[in-house]
Scaffold this motif. Sequence first.
Motif, PDB file in Angstrom:
ATOM      1  N   SER A  35      -3.470 -13.866   4.691  1.00  6.53           N
ATOM      2  CA  SER A  35      -3.746 -12.977   5.732  1.00  6.53           C
ATOM      3  C   SER A  35      -3.816 -11.577   5.729  1.00  6.53           C
ATOM      4  O   SER A  35      -4.185 -10.917   6.782  1.00  6.53           O
ATOM      5  CB  SER A  35      -2.881 -13.475   7.166  1.00  6.53           C
ATOM      6  OG  SER A  35      -2.527 -14.451   7.709  1.00  6.53           O
ATOM      7  N   GLY A  36      -3.367 -11.328   4.003  1.00  4.68           N
ATOM      8  CA  GLY A  36      -3.233  -9.695   4.200  1.00  4.68           C
ATOM      9  C   GLY A  36      -2.844  -9.031   4.579  1.00  4.68           C
ATOM     10  O   GLY A  36      -2.760  -8.064   4.807  1.00  4.68           O
ATOM     11  N   VAL A  37      -1.526  -9.408   5.198  1.00  9.30           N
ATOM     12  CA  VAL A  37      -0.488  -8.517   5.551  1.00  9.30           C
ATOM     13  C   VAL A  37       0.053  -7.494   4.944  1.00  9.30           C
ATOM     14  O   VAL A  37      -0.095  -7.316   3.003  1.00  9.30           O
ATOM     15  CB  VAL A  37       0.968  -9.658   5.914  1.00  9.30           C
ATOM     16  CG1 VAL A  37       0.019 -10.237   7.033  1.00  9.30           C
ATOM     17  CG2 VAL A  37       1.485  -9.901   4.993  1.00  9.30           C
ATOM     18  N   SER A  38       0.037  -6.052   5.309  1.00  8.35           N
ATOM     19  CA  SER A  38       0.408  -5.163   4.622  1.00  8.35           C
ATOM     20  C   SER A  38       2.052  -4.867   4.405  1.00  8.35           C
ATOM     21  O   SER A  38       2.273  -4.278   3.375  1.00  8.35           O
ATOM     22  CB  SER A  38      -0.129  -3.852   5.526  1.00  8.35           C
ATOM     23  OG  SER A  38      -1.031  -4.079   4.993  1.00  8.35           O
ATOM     24  N   ARG A  91      -1.738  -5.148   8.843  1.00  8.62           N
ATOM     25  CA  ARG A  91      -1.625  -6.220   9.669  1.00  8.62           C
ATOM     26  C   ARG A  91      -0.067  -5.788   9.078  1.00  8.62           C
ATOM     27  O   ARG A  91       0.776  -5.956   8.158  1.00  8.62           O
ATOM     28  CB  ARG A  91      -1.703  -6.882   9.012  1.00  8.62           C
ATOM     29  CG  ARG A  91      -3.652  -7.407   9.854  1.00  8.62           C
ATOM     30  CD  ARG A  91      -4.268  -8.534   9.061  1.00  8.62           C
ATOM     31  NE  ARG A  91      -5.731  -8.672   9.678  1.00  8.62           N
ATOM     32  CZ  ARG A  91      -5.833 -10.331   9.631  1.00  8.62           C
ATOM     33  NH1 ARG A  91      -6.094 -10.927   8.378  1.00  8.62           N
ATOM     34  NH2 ARG A  91      -7.337 -10.060  10.375  1.00  8.62           N
ATOM     35  N   GLY A  92       1.097  -7.029  10.165  1.00 11.88           N
ATOM     36  CA  GLY A  92       2.505  -6.925   9.422  1.00 11.88           C
ATOM     37  C   GLY A  92       2.891  -7.714  10.760  1.00 11.88           C
ATOM     38  O   GLY A  92       2.836  -8.134  11.566  1.00 11.88           O
ATOM     39  N   SER A 202      -4.342  -6.403   1.417  1.00 13.70           N
ATOM     40  CA  SER A 202      -4.236  -5.400   2.255  1.00 13.70           C
ATOM     41  C   SER A 202      -5.231  -3.893   1.983  1.00 13.70           C
ATOM     42  O   SER A 202      -4.997  -3.829   0.141  1.00 13.70           O
ATOM     43  CB  SER A 202      -2.866  -5.393   2.724  1.00 13.70           C
ATOM     44  OG  SER A 202      -3.114  -4.483   4.168  1.00 13.70           O
ATOM     45  N   GLU A 203      -6.792  -3.638   2.550  1.00 15.84           N
ATOM     46  CA  GLU A 203      -7.307  -2.598   2.528  1.00 15.84           C
ATOM     47  C   GLU A 203      -5.930  -1.802   1.994  1.00 15.84           C
ATOM     48  O   GLU A 203      -6.415  -0.926   1.570  1.00 15.84           O
ATOM     49  CB  GLU A 203      -7.896  -2.414   3.408  1.00 15.84           C
ATOM     50  CG  GLU A 203      -8.757  -1.264   3.392  1.00 15.84           C
ATOM     51  CD  GLU A 203      -9.857  -0.780   4.925  1.00 15.84           C
ATOM     52  OE1 GLU A 203     -10.501   0.184   4.781  1.00 15.84           O
ATOM     53  OE2 GLU A 203      -9.413  -1.759   5.385  1.00 15.84           O
ATOM     54  N   PHE A 204      -5.079  -1.057   2.931  1.00 18.45           N
ATOM     55  CA  PHE A 204      -4.124  -0.588   2.839  1.00 18.45           C
ATOM     56  C   PHE A 204      -2.823  -1.113   2.404  1.00 18.45           C
ATOM     57  O   PHE A 204      -2.341  -1.460   3.718  1.00 18.45           O
ATOM     58  CB  PHE A 204      -4.253   0.191   4.079  1.00 18.45           C
ATOM     59  CG  PHE A 204      -5.291   0.912   4.259  1.00 18.45           C
ATOM     60  CD1 PHE A 204      -5.296   2.268   3.441  1.00 18.45           C
ATOM     61  CD2 PHE A 204      -6.464   1.179   5.185  1.00 18.45           C
ATOM     62  CE1 PHE A 204      -6.691   3.030   3.297  1.00 18.45           C
ATOM     63  CE2 PHE A 204      -7.618   1.633   5.361  1.00 18.45           C
ATOM     64  CZ  PHE A 204      -8.004   2.862   4.624  1.00 18.45           C
TER      65      PHE A 204
END
Length: 717
Positions: A35-38, A91-92, A202-204
């Motif tokens: 899911s791409g969590v940061s 996302r967290g 993640s993007e960031f």
Amino acid sequence: MERSFKKEVQALKLGDGETFRGEGILAVTKALLQSGVSYVGGYQGAPVSHLLDVLVDAQDIMGELGVHLETCANEASAAAMLGASINYPLRGAVTWKSIVGTNVAADALSNLSSPGVIGGAMIIIGEDYGEGASVIQERSYAYALKSSMWLLDPRPDLPSIVRMVEKGFELSEASHAPVMLELRIRACHATGEFAAKDNRKSEFSGLNKISGPPRFNYARLSHPPVTFSQEKLKVEERLPAARAFIRAHKLNEFIAGELDDIGIIVMGGLTNSVLRALERMGLADVFGDSRVPLLVLNVVYPLVPEEIREFCAGKRAVLVVEEGNPDYIEQAINVELRRADMQTRVLGKGALPQAGEYTSDVLLEGLATFLQDTRPHGLDADSVAEKARGLIAHKQTAAAALGPLPPRPPAFCTGCPERPVFASIKLMQRELGPTHISTDIGCHSFATFAPFSLGNSILGYGMSLASAAAVTPNMARRPIAIMGDGGFWHNGLITGVASNVFNKGDGVLIVLQNGYASATGQQYIPSSTTSREGPTPGVDIEQTLRAMGVKWLRTVHSYSVALMTKTLKEAMRTAERGLKVIIADGECQLARQRRVRAEDAVKLERGERVTRTRYGVDDEICTGDHSCIRLSGCPSLTVKPSTDPLRSDPVATVIDTCVGCGLCGEVAHAAVLCPSFYRAEIVRNANWRDRALFRLRQKVIGWLGGYGGEAAAKAAP
């Protein structure tokens, strides 16, 4: 207890086109990475069936993706982490055990849900409900309702769980609201497979950091006066957006069935149990097809009115399978149907119990009652109900034939350093009289069971000292509060110690310092001698207490029963006012055994000397009154038949599970019991001194044995 996932986490590297096989909790972790969590976090002392343990074991894999992992001091600090998603597209996910963890986190969750989020925010909670639960019997649904956080309850199979994690983040972002995903223990340990996807960066993240904060926007704060407009946003914008997303992405499932004049609306997490009950009744198959139509609520809040109406249209009655009380879902369905002027009967509580876990037998009986009440067209309801009740009766007959099972209350582990502390309390009370004992959450709560039976209240993790605040001034004898080192850092330092010192309390606090959050698998805490990063955090309980203003402070080795008893008497008798703290220091025996076994294995490979201590009982000296057992409660200390023909009572004995902690001997000494215990050392790779000493001892024992034998022969008639 503690489990390592070092090998299993390698499956988290699987990508597109590969098949993931494993447990539900690993599937959740894989879904988070897909899911791409940061960032991820949670409270280690309240794991959702090892979720945080898996995350810790997978730290290297997450590091490659730039995912930050935080092992939080408590659930409130974990919930506060999600504040990163309020202003930033991050996302967290955080995790803890509900409902107790959600209670601790409630303040942060309310202040999170008010302004809402930009990045997807997910709270993964263990819905610890039913007879296997270790917490109070409440539900997370109330928190979802009051704070307008969406509650997911996925069907317990791996593809459904993974999809709901991924879609949960999308739902959160589409509606700008936090999402709660609840997992029953069956879902955590369900095994299966699903088609994996590539992990997403993640993007960031830690690999690509945000350059700076956004332009100041007061509306993103949960603070008056904007909190009043935020309440309207929850209802007028976020709720409709959530319902539209749920409907558009078909998060809830429809299972068609031929008996379409009735239906069942079931919480997602209970779907497999309902299908299994229907299968046993001949109304479903093992593949999940059902003759009775089902609406599976993978999202239990918010409900989508259109879905409810469409499912109930043309049906004479529906059964709502909603575990726990109050019946939030049943009430909401009734309201929606009445608003639509639909007269479909809604059954739920009544056919099914008001409270308690919906086990196989409960569902069989509830479904049988529902079918007989509604009598669907094309089905012999009486015959099906008779079959269901026959299955229940067969189980009861089999159980009766086996006879009653012996009770198995939870107990301290063999050699636990907390057991001698409670033995000391019993010895102290034998002389000074009983006093109020404020117990706490943790391994030490096992002292409420026999043989100790100590404890008058449990109010929450780390709350024992605070719960004694009103007892102290109203009781002639000082109360004793028991707290583990995990509870001390979780909540006890502030709610207990700080409040007690501030209010000049005069109670006694025993901090059981075993080095870990032990009840949940030996997770590290701030005062552990090491951490997941390796080096010690360097935080010390004794220094912290002194800095807080505690003057009367003693540290006692846990296994020193005589000294602990003496220290307890001193704390109870002293004329000195103020909080009196005794730190009972002793490493968790399970953790110690794991450490020592590894160290000994290395020594044996090198040919070095290794000793192992064991204790035993001399049958000839044992009096057979078993006071030692009643005072220690050690599983290794039990009874066996006496070999003496003149003594019919069994004698005490120490079995092979003994870990050599020495408590039995300490108790016998402190309580002035019969001196029947002996200590033995098993030596491997013995040196010349060991061998010489062994030969000398053998000669002396042989000499003493021969002398005793001759004397006995002369004395015989």
